[in-house]
Design an enzyme around this catalytic site. Sequence first.
Site, PDB file in Angstrom:
ATOM      1  CB  CYS A  14      -1.024  -0.034   1.127  1.00  0.00           C
ATOM      2  SG  CYS A  14      -0.679   0.966   2.557  1.00  0.00           S
ATOM      3  CB  THR A  28       1.841   2.922   4.626  1.00  0.00           C
ATOM      4  OG1 THR A  28       0.571   3.531   4.791  1.00  0.00           O
ATOM      5  CG2 THR A  28       2.689   3.145   5.856  1.00  0.00           C
ATOM      6  CG  HIS A  38       4.665   7.405   2.010  1.00  0.00           C
ATOM      7  ND1 HIS A  38       5.014   8.464   1.209  1.00  0.00           N
ATOM      8  CD2 HIS A  38       3.319   7.358   2.001  1.00  0.00           C
ATOM      9  CE1 HIS A  38       3.917   9.046   0.740  1.00  0.00           C
ATOM     10  NE2 HIS A  38       2.871   8.387   1.207  1.00  0.00           N
ATOM     11  CD  GLU A  97      -2.398  -3.187   1.312  1.00  0.00           C
ATOM     12  OE1 GLU A  97      -2.266  -3.723   0.192  1.00  0.00           O
ATOM     13  OE2 GLU A  97      -2.800  -2.034   1.470  1.00  0.00           O
ATOM     14  CB  CYS A 100      -4.425  -0.420  23.711  1.00  0.00           C
ATOM     15  SG  CYS A 100      -5.679   0.766  24.262  1.00  0.00           S
ATOM     16  CB  CYS A 108      -7.135   3.992  25.072  1.00  0.00           C
ATOM     17  SG  CYS A 108      -7.861   3.778  23.430  1.00  0.00           S
ATOM     18  NE  ARG A 164      -3.038   5.674  -9.959  1.00  0.00           N
ATOM     19  CZ  ARG A 164      -2.531   6.240  -8.870  1.00  0.00           C
ATOM     20  NH1 ARG A 164      -2.784   7.513  -8.607  1.00  0.00           N
ATOM     21  NH2 ARG A 164      -1.785   5.543  -8.042  1.00  0.00           N
ATOM     22  CG  LEU A 184      -9.298   7.167   3.029  1.00  0.00           C
ATOM     23  CD1 LEU A 184      -9.488   6.601   4.434  1.00  0.00           C
ATOM     24  CD2 LEU A 184      -9.434   6.067   1.993  1.00  0.00           C
ATOM     25  N   GLY A 185      -8.256  10.703   2.173  1.00  0.00           N
ATOM     26  CA  GLY A 185      -6.886  10.996   1.753  1.00  0.00           C
ATOM     27  C   GLY A 185      -6.118  11.810   2.780  1.00  0.00           C
ATOM     28  CG  LEU A 186      -3.429  10.334   5.612  1.00  0.00           C
ATOM     29  CD1 LEU A 186      -2.365   9.299   5.951  1.00  0.00           C
ATOM     30  CD2 LEU A 186      -3.821  11.118   6.855  1.00  0.00           C
TER      31      LEU A 186
END
Length: 371
Positions: free
Chosen positions: A47, A49, A52, A73, A102, A105, A208, A286-288
């Site tokens: 993906c 990430t 990056h 993934e 966790c 929290c 695309r 959703l996009g960062l």
Amino acid sequence: MMGLPPTMNALRKPYGKEGLELDQVAPTPNEVGPEDVLIKVLRASVCGTDLHIFKSDPSIRDRVAHNQIIGHEFCGEVMEVGEQVTILAKGDIVSSESHIVCGTCFQCTNGQPHLCQEISLIGVDRPGGLAQFVVVPAKNAIKIQGIPLEVASFMDAYGNAVDTAMTVGLAAKTVLITGCGPQGLMAIALAVALGAKQIIATEVSKMRIDMAWEILGKHLQDDSNHSKSSTRKDNILNPKDRNLISNIYELTGGLGVDVLLEMSGHPSAITDGIAALRSGGNAVILGLASDKIELEWNDLVFKGITVHFRYGRKLYETWTNGQMLLKSGLINLESLIHRPYYKLEEFDVAFQTLLKGEAAKVIFTPNTDYV
Ligand SMILES: [Zn+2]
Ligand SMILES: [Zn+2]
């Protein structure tokens, strides 16, 4: 451990160095604890990430320990279960949820575990699945049935698209999807499946754009030249066209779109998306963002827009919905998958193919007896 080779292949990230390394490491880089499962990885995907991490991008570089096995993934076969695991058994096929929450929290104990404050990421904070074997908590190994292995490998990413597309109702709505990367392409499929009456997507890349038309046609079950023959008014537009916003208003009878699904993180996609929304519409983000974003704040106020920001997947509602849509045949993600598949040894070609924008999803087969 029974049946495990003395070493396995794994893709690791050397700190401060571009790219990855293929290494031979012990097959259980973290111990199988009482609540864990050991998985033989049958298919793995990549993906944004991971890209990056590959590029040692400052956004993630310092979080990944030196020589970490990356990848979050993947799907595979359960080889061993910890002594307290009751929900899974040896031989089950599972897909990974990459966010380990966790459970204690405020968010975890108040119905929002996807927003856990102590979240830990598989393939970032602990060894991941671009390897022949991986150990994860049993609660992060979701049992999969009736879904092709290659699709099962990227259920985590698909879950982001499912969560985003199901945030507000899309039935009978006009939907603008900004960006046709893997997330945008999956959002197009989902918007059709969830009953959108009109889908407008934006994308710059020719490849695309072609993939967007293909996935749209496939889900509308329209093999003809969709843009010319259909009574629907779907369209894929180039966001660099300076008439983009007026074209969207024209396509929607002057009203603007009911719903924006922002899947790209591109600053202009976000501002264009807001500009194209009708008064009273919903923006789901959703996009960062890749950069700071300037918004016409008063437009948001005067239009009475509702903005929803999404992160992760709802545990486990999104997984259930996503699987149901795939199993019912309403969603088909085959056209996203690049062929042929790759061995771990071929990681550089696979990552370069993604970085050049020549594929949406690449698939690894880490165990060659399962090709
Ligand atoms: Zn991911
Ligand atoms: Zn938590």
